[in-house]
Design an enzyme around this catalytic site. Structure first.
Site, PDB file in Angstrom:
ATOM      1  N   ARG A   1      -3.473   4.009   2.534  1.00 37.60           N
ATOM      2  CA  ARG A   1      -3.540   2.955   3.171  1.00 37.60           C
ATOM      3  C   ARG A   1      -2.160   2.212   3.385  1.00 37.60           C
ATOM      4  O   ARG A   1      -1.342   2.555   2.482  1.00 37.60           O
ATOM      5  CB  ARG A   1      -4.597   2.245   2.585  1.00 37.60           C
ATOM      6  CG  ARG A   1      -4.044   1.279   1.179  1.00 37.60           C
ATOM      7  CD  ARG A   1      -4.171   2.308  -0.091  1.00 37.60           C
ATOM      8  NE  ARG A   1      -5.172   3.252  -0.285  1.00 37.60           N
ATOM      9  CZ  ARG A   1      -6.478   2.884  -0.876  1.00 37.60           C
ATOM     10  NH1 ARG A   1      -6.643   1.816  -1.401  1.00 37.60           N
ATOM     11  NH2 ARG A   1      -7.235   4.009  -1.042  1.00 37.60           N
TER      12      ARG A   1
ATOM     13  N   GLY B   1       0.948  -1.302   0.106  1.00 33.05           N
ATOM     14  CA  GLY B   1      -0.025   0.105   0.103  1.00 33.05           C
ATOM     15  C   GLY B   1       0.813   1.169  -0.025  1.00 33.05           C
ATOM     16  O   GLY B   1       1.598   1.519  -0.855  1.00 33.05           O
ATOM     17  N   LEU B   2       0.835   1.974   1.142  1.00 37.35           N
ATOM     18  CA  LEU B   2       1.517   3.326   1.169  1.00 37.35           C
ATOM     19  C   LEU B   2       1.079   4.272   0.139  1.00 37.35           C
ATOM     20  O   LEU B   2       1.982   4.747  -0.548  1.00 37.35           O
ATOM     21  CB  LEU B   2       3.058   3.102   1.240  1.00 37.35           C
ATOM     22  CG  LEU B   2       3.431   2.144   2.535  1.00 37.35           C
ATOM     23  CD1 LEU B   2       5.143   1.756   2.288  1.00 37.35           C
ATOM     24  CD2 LEU B   2       3.411   2.972   3.902  1.00 37.35           C
ATOM     25  N   HIS B   3      -0.194   4.317  -0.192  1.00 40.53           N
ATOM     26  CA  HIS B   3      -0.531   5.204  -1.100  1.00 40.53           C
ATOM     27  C   HIS B   3      -2.004   5.657  -1.018  1.00 40.53           C
ATOM     28  O   HIS B   3      -2.497   4.804   0.018  1.00 40.53           O
ATOM     29  CB  HIS B   3      -0.255   4.725  -2.687  1.00 40.53           C
ATOM     30  CG  HIS B   3      -0.942   3.294  -2.741  1.00 40.53           C
ATOM     31  ND1 HIS B   3      -0.482   1.947  -2.933  1.00 40.53           N
ATOM     32  CD2 HIS B   3      -2.352   3.289  -2.872  1.00 40.53           C
ATOM     33  CE1 HIS B   3      -1.428   1.153  -3.039  1.00 40.53           C
ATOM     34  NE2 HIS B   3      -2.659   1.864  -2.988  1.00 40.53           N
ATOM     35  N   ALA B   4      -2.671   6.412  -1.793  1.00 40.50           N
ATOM     36  CA  ALA B   4      -3.841   7.091  -1.763  1.00 40.50           C
ATOM     37  C   ALA B   4      -4.241   6.808  -3.307  1.00 40.50           C
ATOM     38  O   ALA B   4      -3.591   6.759  -4.002  1.00 40.50           O
ATOM     39  CB  ALA B   4      -4.275   8.042  -0.902  1.00 40.50           C
TER      40      ALA B   4
END
Ligand code: T46
Length: 139
Positions: free
Chosen positions: A98, A50-53
């Site tokens: 997330r 994840g580590l993104h929107a």
């Protein structure tokens, strides 16, 4: 700002002596049309995904096997979820950072998505995400 609220939902389990079956239908069980399905598996110990929107994408995450942790962040508050049942789904709307971690070895995450894959819809830098949210909030 979110078109759908991030939330855990109970999926409808149909079961009989042969086992269980869970149907997920657009318009009935989730309020978006499904354009793409993908799944994550084979995650090693200590991995974070994840580590993104997303700017537009809506998704339903279902852990069909094993378990993992998901932290959702709207730029102001963070909420932590443990996904460990194929009978639950986590709805994630746009504008949500997330982070997924603590994957069990047998973890399989199935994702139903409202859009085709588009790298342009991703915000992959946390600072950019906070700026994006601030811009939206300030009009
Ligand atoms: C999300 C979480 C839950 C594609 O080519 N097509 C696809 O449909 C997807 C989802 C990814 N990709 C490519 C893009 C990257 O080169 O596959 C590679 C791995 O994707 P990513 O690093 O974005 O994977 P995750 O697990 O960090 O995030 C994925 C989804 O991308 C994302 O939308 O919400 O799962």
């Amino acid at each position: 700002m979110n078109i759908i609220r991030n939330k855990m939902i109970d999926l409808k389990v149909l079961g009989d002596g042969r086992g269980n079956l869970i149907p997920i239908e657009s318009g009935h069980d989730i309020n978006f049309d499904i354009k793409r399905v993908y799944y994550l598996f084979g995650m090693q110990d200590g991995v974070v995904r994840g580590l993104h929107a997303h700017k537009k994408l809506k998704q339903l995450l279902v852990v069909t096997s094993g378990s993992c942790k998901v932290v959702l962040d709207n730029g102001l508050d963070k909420q932590e979820y443990v996904l460990s049942s194929p009978e639950k789904g986590l709805l994630i709307g746009p504008n949500t950072w997330r982070e997924m971690s603590q994957f069990s070895q047998d973890c399989v995450v199935m994702v139903l998505a409202s859009e085709h894959y588009d790298e342009g819809d991703y915000i992959r830098n946390y600072g950019d995400f906070l700026e994006y949210i601030a811009d939206k909030t300030n009009g």
